[in-house]
Design a protein around this motif. Structure first.
Motif, mmCIF file in Angstrom:
data_model
loop_
_atom_site.group_PDB
_atom_site.id
_atom_site.type_symbol
_atom_site.label_atom_id
_atom_site.label_comp_id
_atom_site.label_asym_id
_atom_site.label_seq_id
_atom_site.Cartn_x
_atom_site.Cartn_y
_atom_site.Cartn_z
ATOM 1 N N ALA A 276 0.818 -1.220 0.000
ATOM 2 C CA ALA A 276 0.000 0.000 0.000
ATOM 3 C C ALA A 276 0.851 1.268 0.000
ATOM 4 N N GLY A 277 2.148 1.105 -0.169
ATOM 5 C CA GLY A 277 3.030 2.266 -0.181
ATOM 6 C C GLY A 277 3.352 2.777 1.208
ATOM 7 N N LEU A 278 3.280 1.898 2.212
ATOM 8 C CA LEU A 278 3.535 2.270 3.593
ATOM 9 C C LEU A 278 4.839 1.652 4.083
ATOM 10 N N VAL A 279 5.440 2.290 5.063
ATOM 11 C CA VAL A 279 6.667 1.784 5.666
ATOM 12 C C VAL A 279 6.356 0.499 6.439
ATOM 13 N N PRO A 280 7.185 -0.538 6.324
ATOM 14 C CA PRO A 280 6.950 -1.765 7.095
ATOM 15 C C PRO A 280 6.890 -1.478 8.593
ATOM 16 N N ARG A 281 6.089 -2.252 9.271
ATOM 17 C CA ARG A 281 5.880 -2.023 10.706
ATOM 18 C C ARG A 281 7.181 -2.035 11.495
ATOM 19 N N ALA A 282 8.108 -2.896 11.114
ATOM 20 C CA ALA A 282 9.366 -3.016 11.861
ATOM 21 C C ALA A 282 10.181 -1.732 11.827
ATOM 22 N N GLU A 283 9.908 -0.838 10.877
ATOM 23 C CA GLU A 283 10.681 0.394 10.741
ATOM 24 C C GLU A 283 10.002 1.602 11.392
ATOM 25 N N LEU A 284 8.839 1.407 11.996
ATOM 26 C CA LEU A 284 8.098 2.523 12.573
ATOM 27 C C LEU A 284 8.771 3.051 13.833
ATOM 28 N N VAL A 285 8.701 4.361 14.025
ATOM 29 C CA VAL A 285 9.205 5.009 15.244
ATOM 30 C C VAL A 285 8.182 6.047 15.683
ATOM 31 N N ARG B 122 -14.548 6.619 7.489
ATOM 32 C CA ARG B 122 -13.969 6.970 6.184
ATOM 33 C C ARG B 122 -12.502 6.513 6.119
ATOM 34 N N PRO B 123 -12.227 5.254 6.423
ATOM 35 C CA PRO B 123 -10.831 4.802 6.523
ATOM 36 C C PRO B 123 -10.035 4.913 5.229
ATOM 37 N N ALA B 124 -10.691 4.740 4.079
ATOM 38 C CA ALA B 124 -9.958 4.808 2.803
ATOM 39 C C ALA B 124 -9.299 6.161 2.612
ATOM 40 N N GLN B 125 -9.940 7.229 3.110
ATOM 41 C CA GLN B 125 -9.388 8.573 2.964
ATOM 42 C C GLN B 125 -8.130 8.784 3.805
ATOM 43 N N ALA B 126 -7.918 7.903 4.775
ATOM 44 C CA ALA B 126 -6.771 8.064 5.667
ATOM 45 C C ALA B 126 -5.481 7.520 5.069
ATOM 46 N N LEU B 127 -5.576 6.729 4.009
ATOM 47 C CA LEU B 127 -4.386 6.051 3.491
ATOM 48 C C LEU B 127 -3.293 7.032 3.070
ATOM 49 N N ASP B 128 -3.635 8.077 2.342
ATOM 50 C CA ASP B 128 -2.622 9.042 1.912
ATOM 51 C C ASP B 128 -1.969 9.742 3.099
ATOM 52 N N LEU B 129 -2.731 9.937 4.164
ATOM 53 C CA LEU B 129 -2.160 10.559 5.360
ATOM 54 C C LEU B 129 -1.132 9.637 6.002
ATOM 55 N N PHE B 130 -1.449 8.350 6.065
ATOM 56 C CA PHE B 130 -0.482 7.388 6.602
ATOM 57 C C PHE B 130 0.771 7.344 5.729
ATOM 58 N N ARG B 131 0.599 7.416 4.423
ATOM 59 C CA ARG B 131 1.764 7.449 3.534
ATOM 60 C C ARG B 131 2.617 8.683 3.814
ATOM 61 N N GLY B 132 1.966 9.816 4.029
ATOM 62 C CA GLY B 132 2.686 11.054 4.294
ATOM 63 C C GLY B 132 3.421 11.060 5.617
ATOM 64 N N MET B 133 3.005 10.211 6.552
ATOM 65 C CA MET B 133 3.652 10.149 7.865
ATOM 66 C C MET B 133 4.950 9.352 7.824
ATOM 67 N N GLY B 134 5.144 8.573 6.766
ATOM 68 C CA GLY B 134 6.385 7.817 6.643
ATOM 69 C C GLY B 134 6.595 6.856 7.790
ATOM 70 N N ARG B 135 7.723 6.997 8.464
ATOM 71 C CA ARG B 135 8.081 6.078 9.554
ATOM 72 C C ARG B 135 7.466 6.484 10.892
ATOM 73 N N GLU B 136 6.925 7.687 10.956
ATOM 74 C CA GLU B 136 6.558 8.239 12.264
ATOM 75 C C GLU B 136 5.135 7.885 12.701
ATOM 76 N N ILE B 137 5.030 7.398 13.912
ATOM 77 C CA ILE B 137 3.739 7.138 14.544
ATOM 78 C C ILE B 137 3.327 8.415 15.254
#
Length: 349
Positions: free
Chosen positions: A36-45, A308-323
């Motif tokens: 989905a174009g998201l950072v793998p969970r293991a890389e999240l900070v 409206r979870p589908a609309q959140a996908l681009d926001l998660f992509r924009g967050m990169g590695r950061e939680i």
């Protein structure tokens, strides 16, 4: 009628199937991320846990080695952009809370530096909270409480010096007093006087508004009514791109956190309107805004809760590695954050 043995066998098979599906779901949740174009969970900070700005990293490395001058230069940059200058201080306050040798040298050689006094205020506040811990008041020992208030008073005294040293237009010395006000339990009247000093210098200071919302929430020194009143007033006069609209989303989250029965608020017309306003505010914001990643997190959470979870996908992509967003307050931020991302990715598929 089927034989009882057949019924029992079917029930056992259904239970096993359910357990297998649940295990399969958990095992594959993180695998949806890269597709989905998201950072793998293991890389999240967690947001703020890493310093991504090369200039900040260089200044921090120099400070660790005992050279305070790069930090002084870095923290004095950006005339008028007080929100960014305030956000820049955080990792230096973290460093000074554990090792302040470089800071004391800075204060000795530049006793008139407002930035040095502000970093020292921040460091002392962080030390105080480390002594107290994040436990409920009933679980804090007498020794911890005494140490907390003693160090917090030291922070207050340095903050007064920082105010004296600050230029007329610099609000950050006053902003640094907000956690002191919360820890010492300042009255509403005294806090409002502090707030007037802040907004007279910078009416849309992002960090100041975020801290003020905490003061006015029920778990600290306010109430749901005062918290929402503060958020509404702040948003009413804020320009597009200030990201102060996120205050309303945070206020709703605080309210639901204290009262689980209020969860239907997330699907209300009022919350939907607040969420749409935050989306428009985010679209108008400078990508370099210090609150951009937290804003994406809070809005992504809001979209999921709003159905409206589908609309959140681009926001998660924009967050990169950061939680960022409310997920950082959970016991396992990476797990709940990744579950939310997975939900958004599957809804958008």
């Amino acid at each position: 009628m089927p034989h009882p043995f057949v019924i029992v066998t079917l029930l056992v098979l259904l239970i096993r199937l359910g357990l297998w599906l649940n295990k399969r779901r958990k095992a594959t949740a993180g695998h949806d991320a890269p597709a989905a174009g998201l950072v793998p969970r293991a890389e999240l900070v967690e947001v703020g846990s890493e310093t991504t700005d090369p200039a900040a990293r260089a200044a921090l490395d120099a400070a660790k080695a005992g050279n305070w001058r790069p930090a002084a230069a870095y923290l004095s940059e950006g005339d008028g952009d007080w929100s960014t200058r305030y956000a820049r201080m955080d990792p230096f306050g973290d460093l000074a809370a554990t090792d302040d040798t470089w800071l004391w040298q800075w204060r000795k050689e530049q006793p008139g530096s407002p930035e040095a006094a502000q970093v020292q205020t921040d460091a002392l506040v962080k030390r105080a909270w480390e002594i107290r811990t994040g436990k409920y008041a009933s679980e804090v020992t007498r020794e911890q409480a005494m140490g907390f208030h003693q160090v917090l008073q030291e922070a207050a005294e340095v903050s007064y010096e920082a105010i004296r040293l600050a230029s007329d237009g610099d609000p950050n010395a006053w902003v640094m007093q907000q956690p002191i006000a919360m820890g010492q339990g300042w009255s509403h009247e005294r806090y409002r006087a502090l707030w007037s000093e802040i907004v007279a210098r910078e009416p849309y200071h992002y960090g100041a508004h975020t801290a003020a919302l905490q003061y006015w929430c029920e778990k600290w020194l306010g109430s749901n009514e005062l918290m929402h009143e503060f958020a509404d007033k702040a948003i009413a006069g804020a320009p597009a791109g200030s990201l102060l609209t996120v205050l309303k989303l945070r206020a709703y989250w605080e309210q639901v956190l204290r009262d689980k029965s209020a969860a239907p608020l997330y699907r209300s017309a009022e919350y939907t309107a607040a969420l749409d306003a935050a989306l428009a505010d985010l679209a108008a914001a400078d990508p370099a805004h210090p609150g951009i990643v937290p804003a994406r997190g809070w809005i992504a959470h809001g979209l999921i809760e709003n159905g409206r979870p589908a609309q959140a996908l681009d926001l998660f992509r924009g967050m990169g590695r950061e939680i960022a967003g409310p997920w950082i307050y959970y016991g396992n931020p990476a797990a709940v954050f990744d579950a939310a991302r997975t939900k958004a990715a599957r809804a958008a598929a």
